[in-house]
Design a protein around this motif. Structure first.
Motif, PDB file in Angstrom:
ATOM      1  N   ASP A  63       0.878  -1.161   0.000  1.00 29.90           N
ATOM      2  CA  ASP A  63       0.000   0.000   0.000  1.00 29.90           C
ATOM      3  C   ASP A  63       0.925   1.223   0.000  1.00 29.90           C
ATOM      4  OD1 ASP A  63      -2.443   1.558   0.508  1.00 29.90           O
ATOM      5  OD2 ASP A  63      -1.560   1.862   2.489  1.00 29.90           O
ATOM      6  N   ASN A  98      -5.932   2.053  -3.687  1.00 30.09           N
ATOM      7  CA  ASN A  98      -7.304   2.396  -4.048  1.00 30.09           C
ATOM      8  C   ASN A  98      -7.389   3.802  -4.644  1.00 30.09           C
ATOM      9  OD1 ASN A  98      -8.305  -0.041  -3.238  1.00 30.09           O
ATOM     10  ND2 ASN A  98      -9.190   0.684  -1.312  1.00 30.09           N
ATOM     11  N   ASN A 120      -9.709  -1.261  -5.524  1.00 25.21           N
ATOM     12  CA  ASN A 120     -10.945  -1.735  -4.908  1.00 25.21           C
ATOM     13  C   ASN A 120     -10.681  -2.715  -3.766  1.00 25.21           C
ATOM     14  OD1 ASN A 120     -13.776  -1.704  -4.660  1.00 25.21           O
ATOM     15  ND2 ASN A 120     -13.998  -3.541  -5.926  1.00 25.21           N
ATOM     16  N   LYS A 121      -9.604  -2.464  -3.011  1.00 27.18           N
ATOM     17  CA  LYS A 121      -9.373  -3.270  -1.805  1.00 27.18           C
ATOM     18  C   LYS A 121     -10.560  -3.071  -0.846  1.00 27.18           C
ATOM     19  CE  LYS A 121      -5.442  -1.069  -1.208  1.00 27.18           C
ATOM     20  NZ  LYS A 121      -4.188  -0.571  -0.599  1.00 27.18           N
ATOM     21  N   PRO A 122     -11.047  -4.110  -0.199  1.00 33.36           N
ATOM     22  CA  PRO A 122     -10.435  -5.419   0.045  1.00 33.36           C
ATOM     23  C   PRO A 122     -10.778  -6.525  -0.947  1.00 33.36           C
ATOM     24  CG  PRO A 122     -12.372  -5.213   1.412  1.00 33.36           C
ATOM     25  CD  PRO A 122     -12.253  -3.912   0.656  1.00 33.36           C
ATOM     26  N   SER A 123     -11.286  -6.211  -2.106  1.00 38.15           N
ATOM     27  CA  SER A 123     -11.508  -7.258  -3.102  1.00 38.15           C
ATOM     28  C   SER A 123     -10.176  -7.961  -3.393  1.00 38.15           C
ATOM     29  CB  SER A 123     -12.061  -6.660  -4.395  1.00 38.15           C
ATOM     30  OG  SER A 123     -12.004  -7.618  -5.437  1.00 38.15           O
ATOM     31  N   GLN A 147      -3.864  -0.661   6.965  1.00 35.16           N
ATOM     32  CA  GLN A 147      -5.274  -0.735   7.341  1.00 35.16           C
ATOM     33  C   GLN A 147      -5.779  -2.181   7.375  1.00 35.16           C
ATOM     34  OE1 GLN A 147      -8.168   2.150   5.950  1.00 35.16           O
ATOM     35  NE2 GLN A 147      -6.568   3.228   4.825  1.00 35.16           N
ATOM     36  N   THR A 150      -9.127  -2.895   4.746  1.00 38.84           N
ATOM     37  CA  THR A 150      -8.871  -2.878   3.305  1.00 38.84           C
ATOM     38  C   THR A 150      -7.633  -3.720   2.998  1.00 38.84           C
ATOM     39  OG1 THR A 150      -7.697  -0.770   3.587  1.00 38.84           O
ATOM     40  CG2 THR A 150      -9.973  -0.671   2.834  1.00 38.84           C
ATOM     41  N   ASP A 151      -6.484  -3.286   3.481  1.00 35.05           N
ATOM     42  CA  ASP A 151      -5.212  -3.933   3.159  1.00 35.05           C
ATOM     43  C   ASP A 151      -5.133  -5.381   3.623  1.00 35.05           C
ATOM     44  OD1 ASP A 151      -4.294  -1.532   2.076  1.00 35.05           O
ATOM     45  OD2 ASP A 151      -3.519  -0.843   3.990  1.00 35.05           O
ATOM     46  N   TRP A 153      -7.414  -7.403   5.142  1.00 30.58           N
ATOM     47  CA  TRP A 153      -8.528  -8.273   4.776  1.00 30.58           C
ATOM     48  C   TRP A 153      -8.418  -8.726   3.316  1.00 30.58           C
ATOM     49  CZ3 TRP A 153     -14.389  -6.758   4.224  1.00 30.58           C
ATOM     50  CH2 TRP A 153     -15.161  -7.930   4.200  1.00 30.58           C
ATOM     51  N   GLY A 154      -8.065  -7.806   2.442  1.00 34.20           N
ATOM     52  CA  GLY A 154      -7.905  -8.161   1.038  1.00 34.20           C
ATOM     53  C   GLY A 154      -6.799  -9.182   0.838  1.00 34.20           C
ATOM     54  N   LYS A 179     -12.780   4.311  10.975  1.00 35.61           N
ATOM     55  CA  LYS A 179     -12.339   2.925  10.801  1.00 35.61           C
ATOM     56  C   LYS A 179     -11.235   2.570  11.782  1.00 35.61           C
ATOM     57  CE  LYS A 179     -11.625   2.860   6.281  1.00 35.61           C
ATOM     58  NZ  LYS A 179     -11.266   2.281   4.955  1.00 35.61           N
TER      59      LYS A 179
END
Length: 199
Positions: A63, A98, A120-123, A147, A150-151, A153-154, A179
């Protein structure tokens, strides 16, 4: 009719109520484990990348904002030196953000590594694309970010080892501040698990 939990996250009392509520939920199921990082570090600049290379890792996804530099800042001497070091070790690297293309390109201009913007994190889709670009797989790729939701979890959804670092600058946009308060709850349970020695 179901009761709704309404708390003010900006107040200490509100945070304590939410934490208590989360403890009740967590005692019934490990609802937060999908957000747990594999390891935590004070900074992306304090990770022993040489050791990870010896263990067989060959690609690192980073990131940018608040992981490598403050939000919106260009690459500085420290970040430029880090990517030079990674290349000398033998790593391939990719910036996964993102943010928009212009911001990612501005940071990458003196670094010159692979990039993916609007990720499009956390995709997990772009994480997998990043591995394909670098020629690595789930067993040889690391992710470094600041994060959880997003970071990390993805990365976990993509099956990649995740390294969480502390945000460089505590001054953040309001949506990220909110968050962060929720992240504190997840990190509370993560640290409790680490203390118990659970795997």
């Amino acid at each position: 009719m179901k009761a709704r939990l309404v708390v003010n996250l900006h107040s200490r009392a509100g945070f304590d109520i939410l934490l208590l509520y989360a403890i009740t939920l967590e005692s019934e199921q490990n609802m937060f484990e999908c957000f747990y990082p594999d390891e935590c570090y004070a900074s992306a600049y304090e990770i022993n990348y040489e050791e990870f290379y010896r263990k067989g890792y060959r690609g690192i996804i980073f990131d940018i904002d608040n992981t490598l530099v403050p939000h919106g800042a260009p690459a500085d001497e420290r970040s430029i030196a880090l990517f030079k070091r990674l290349k000398e070790i033998g790593f391939d690297a990719l910036l996964l953000s993102n943010n928009k293309e212009a911001r990612v390109a501005m940071f990458n201009e003196p670094i010159k590594v692979h990039t993916i913007h609007k990720a499009n994190k956390p995709s997990p889709v772009r994480y997998r694309e990043a591995m394909k670009i670098m020629g690595t797989d789930e067993q040889t790729t690391l992710f470094v970010g600041d994060q959880l939701f997003t970071d990390v979890w993805g990365a976990k959804r993509a099956g990649i080892r995740s390294l969480l670092v502390k945000p460089i600058n505590p001054k953040e946009e309001i949506q990220i501040v909110l968050k962060r308060k929720l992240e504190r709850i997840v990190l509370y349970f993560y640290l409790q698990k680490q203390k118990r020695g659970d795997k």
